[in-house]
Design a protein around this motif. Sequence first.
Motif, PDB file in Angstrom:
ATOM      1  N   HIS A  40       1.057   4.314  -2.762  1.00 40.66           N
ATOM      2  CA  HIS A  40       0.967   5.749  -2.488  1.00 40.66           C
ATOM      3  C   HIS A  40       2.156   6.495  -3.084  1.00 40.66           C
ATOM      4  O   HIS A  40       2.009   7.570  -3.668  1.00 40.66           O
ATOM      5  CB  HIS A  40       0.894   6.004  -0.980  1.00 40.66           C
ATOM      6  CG  HIS A  40      -0.428   5.621  -0.403  1.00 40.66           C
ATOM      7  ND1 HIS A  40      -0.587   5.200   0.901  1.00 40.66           N
ATOM      8  CD2 HIS A  40      -1.661   5.580  -0.966  1.00 40.66           C
ATOM      9  CE1 HIS A  40      -1.846   4.918   1.115  1.00 40.66           C
ATOM     10  NE2 HIS A  40      -2.530   5.149  -0.004  1.00 40.66           N
ATOM     11  N   THR A  41       3.346   5.916  -2.972  1.00 40.41           N
ATOM     12  CA  THR A  41       4.544   6.563  -3.512  1.00 40.41           C
ATOM     13  C   THR A  41       4.435   6.710  -5.021  1.00 40.41           C
ATOM     14  O   THR A  41       4.699   7.784  -5.593  1.00 40.41           O
ATOM     15  CB  THR A  41       5.785   5.713  -3.150  1.00 40.41           C
ATOM     16  OG1 THR A  41       5.755   5.447  -1.758  1.00 40.41           O
ATOM     17  CG2 THR A  41       7.070   6.437  -3.505  1.00 40.41           C
ATOM     18  N   ARG A  82       1.705   6.641  -6.858  1.00 41.07           N
ATOM     19  CA  ARG A  82       0.619   7.553  -7.217  1.00 41.07           C
ATOM     20  C   ARG A  82       1.088   9.004  -7.101  1.00 41.07           C
ATOM     21  O   ARG A  82       0.809   9.830  -7.970  1.00 41.07           O
ATOM     22  CB  ARG A  82      -0.566   7.316  -6.292  1.00 41.07           C
ATOM     23  CG  ARG A  82      -1.818   8.040  -6.749  1.00 41.07           C
ATOM     24  CD  ARG A  82      -2.950   7.792  -5.796  1.00 41.07           C
ATOM     25  NE  ARG A  82      -2.580   8.223  -4.446  1.00 41.07           N
ATOM     26  CZ  ARG A  82      -3.376   8.059  -3.387  1.00 41.07           C
ATOM     27  NH1 ARG A  82      -4.530   7.444  -3.524  1.00 41.07           N
ATOM     28  NH2 ARG A  82      -2.996   8.485  -2.202  1.00 41.07           N
ATOM     29  N   ASN A  83       1.821   9.313  -5.996  1.00 39.69           N
ATOM     30  CA  ASN A  83       2.337  10.672  -5.840  1.00 39.69           C
ATOM     31  C   ASN A  83       3.292  11.037  -6.968  1.00 39.69           C
ATOM     32  O   ASN A  83       3.228  12.144  -7.515  1.00 39.69           O
ATOM     33  CB  ASN A  83       3.074  10.825  -4.502  1.00 39.69           C
ATOM     34  CG  ASN A  83       2.091  10.896  -3.361  1.00 39.69           C
ATOM     35  OD1 ASN A  83       0.900  11.145  -3.594  1.00 39.69           O
ATOM     36  ND2 ASN A  83       2.574  10.663  -2.151  1.00 39.69           N
ATOM     37  N   LEU A  98       0.841  -1.188   0.000  1.00 38.98           N
ATOM     38  CA  LEU A  98       0.000   0.000   0.000  1.00 38.98           C
ATOM     39  C   LEU A  98       0.883   1.247   0.000  1.00 38.98           C
ATOM     40  O   LEU A  98       0.607   2.226  -0.699  1.00 38.98           O
ATOM     41  CB  LEU A  98      -0.905  -0.020   1.229  1.00 38.98           C
ATOM     42  CG  LEU A  98      -2.086   0.931   1.174  1.00 38.98           C
ATOM     43  CD1 LEU A  98      -3.043   0.503   0.071  1.00 38.98           C
ATOM     44  CD2 LEU A  98      -2.803   0.965   2.514  1.00 38.98           C
ATOM     45  N   ASN A  99       1.978   1.180   0.781  1.00 38.59           N
ATOM     46  CA  ASN A  99       2.922   2.295   0.808  1.00 38.59           C
ATOM     47  C   ASN A  99       3.512   2.553  -0.566  1.00 38.59           C
ATOM     48  O   ASN A  99       3.638   3.695  -1.006  1.00 38.59           O
ATOM     49  CB  ASN A  99       4.057   2.008   1.802  1.00 38.59           C
ATOM     50  CG  ASN A  99       3.605   2.245   3.221  1.00 38.59           C
ATOM     51  OD1 ASN A  99       2.724   3.077   3.446  1.00 38.59           O
ATOM     52  ND2 ASN A  99       4.180   1.514   4.163  1.00 38.59           N
TER      53      ASN A  99
END
Lengths: 300, 422
Positions: free
Chosen positions: B146-147, B149-150, B142-143
């Motif tokens: 997020h990375t 996606r950013n 999940l981390n």
Amino acid sequence: MDALVIEDVTKAFGSVQAVNGLSARIPPGSVYGFLGPNGAGKTTTLRMVMNIISPDSGSIQVLGRSSREGVAGRIGYMPEERGLYRKMKVTAVIAYFGKLKGMSRQDLTGAIPRWLEDVDLAEWANKRVEDLSRGMQQKLQFVVTAINDPDLLILDEPFSGLDPVNLELLRGIMLRLRDAGKTVIFSTHMMEQAEKLCDFILLINNGRSIIDGTLDQIRSRYPSNTVAVELAGEADFIAELPMVQGVECSGRKLEISLGEGGDPQDLLRNLVGKVDIRSFEVRTPSLHDMFVDLVRTNDA
Amino acid sequence: MRRIYIVAVREFLEMLKTKAFLLGVFVVPIVMVGALSFTGRLQKKMVSGPQETRTVAVTDHSGELGEEIGRLLEEHNKWNTTKKVLVESIAPPPEGLEGLTKRTKERVKKRELVGYLVVPQDVLGEAGRAQYYSRGDNLAELNVFHTVRNALNNAATNTRCVRRGISPQVIKDVRRKIPVDNNSVTAKPGKKQGGLPVKMMVPFFFMLLMFAGTVGANQHLLTSVIEEKNSRVIEVILSSVSPFQFMAGKILGLSAVSLMTVCIWGLVAYGTAAYHGMGDIVNTANIGFFLIYFVLGFLLFSSIFAAIGSACNTLKEAQSFMMPVMMVLMVPMMGWLYFSQHPMGVWAVALSFIPPVSPMVMILRLAARPDLPPLQIAASIILLAASVPLVMWVSARIFRVGILMYGKPASLRELHRWLRQK
């Protein structure tokens, strides 16, 4: 003043009438036996005396008081199912219960070794209770009961689980306590012990008193009607004597049962000169016989 | 009084000899301190130690973002050495997308890749939407998501700006974040302040201390009462002590043990905190309140446990009675975050006046906000203190009858009858 007065006490558990109008007076300085078959109500009565359970009706006076307040320290109670802290050391257990009964540290340091010596447990003083055998735990339980030198000892089945040697030992201590003026009340169904020990006996069945008094008083109510005779010579005529009901013959020994009102002395007179008498014994009924007989007639 | 004292002393000394007590007093703090320093070391190790590489495949159909995503992730890796994300660029094949997507998804399934990002041609358009594939079965993934996606979004922003002719330097200026120093007005100057996580843990720790102290010794109380009942020791005891004296003595002895245990734990925890320069995270008044609430709460619960023990013949039977009691104890445990974040919330205030839960709720609130209205504190303590003799009285009446009852466990109706029995 009587050590214990039980007056018309009743206790029911649900529909079971455990004790039913029981009364008794226990004089001080005596050994008093509560006898009766299993389930007769002995333990329930003793528990009510100890105020562990309260009676439904009737009154109980212990050492002249109707409440146990103030006399608790003068009573020693040994319950039927023994209970001691298994993990504690022997001396610590005695000291704990002694303190609870109001003894000072000083009293305890004197009394504990003396009592352990008395019951042959001196070498076990620093062992844990759980390391002791059943019989030893039983003796320890007795010491716990008697440690504070109570005026009244109430022992529920004190002899169960003891071997003959320890049984004698405990009996001796109980008599010694009585001679020192203490009152000892105990319940048992071991008639032989009761016969040897008791000054007074109360026989209970189905929660009621069947008979009570001294052993002699009770015996006198059971007139002896059996005579054992050992003799030589022609003995056939004996069965024909008017006072004789029956004769049982085993070798030279005769067991003669007398009819109602039959007097052993009368029989003896009839025998003298006719046969050669080696021995003549009037059989007193044993407590065991009376107990079985009484309980049977009571149940019927 | 003397008899109560004698029973209490025995209870105290016997409890000190149990394995549970020795384990509780010595092993728990060692494990506590050990675990703390271990996690500390682990964290340090994570920063400097060798890393597990997480690779994400990227297929860029737009031809505009792929490079920028790779650059941004490289920058991310420089700052986050523990959470590095490597990029494997896969050019869109001329024969069509389907085969490639299938093959790459297979690789994700086999854990060769952590994820697969597919950027469509019109991604920068109004309806632009990208697809990301992962196993999606753990937190680390999940981390990574997020990375990634950013990185995609930042790349898109940068590219849009470049398209409009804004220079990269301007973009950097615009996006620069402003750091904010977080200062406490109540902390003493010159002292190191615990961070937010540490401050959050203080109420939790207080509550845990109370919970462990209460449950531990009361568990012992329950088993010892059942044992005394079963071994018939109780009959010998009751020939010289009244049931109430006996119960009071037991409770007193055990509360002393429990208080001692909790003090030892508290001192160890405080010592550890002070050693790390965070000695002032605990307020002195709170320690006083903690002790008041702990003792009162302990007396309340131990009376209940003693009554339960007396009414049962085996631990198994006791379990069913224990359930509701434990539930009451669990309420503050479950709501600790809420109570410590909203110490003046309706629920927090209301539960502060309900005796069985009030000690733990109040200690959470006090630790979270030391300046609670004095009236609330006073009312809660008075209510709690008044409930203690009441509960003890009820328990003593049950204890008195129950302790000599053998056979089947008592029903609630029977308990009610015992209460009214003379």
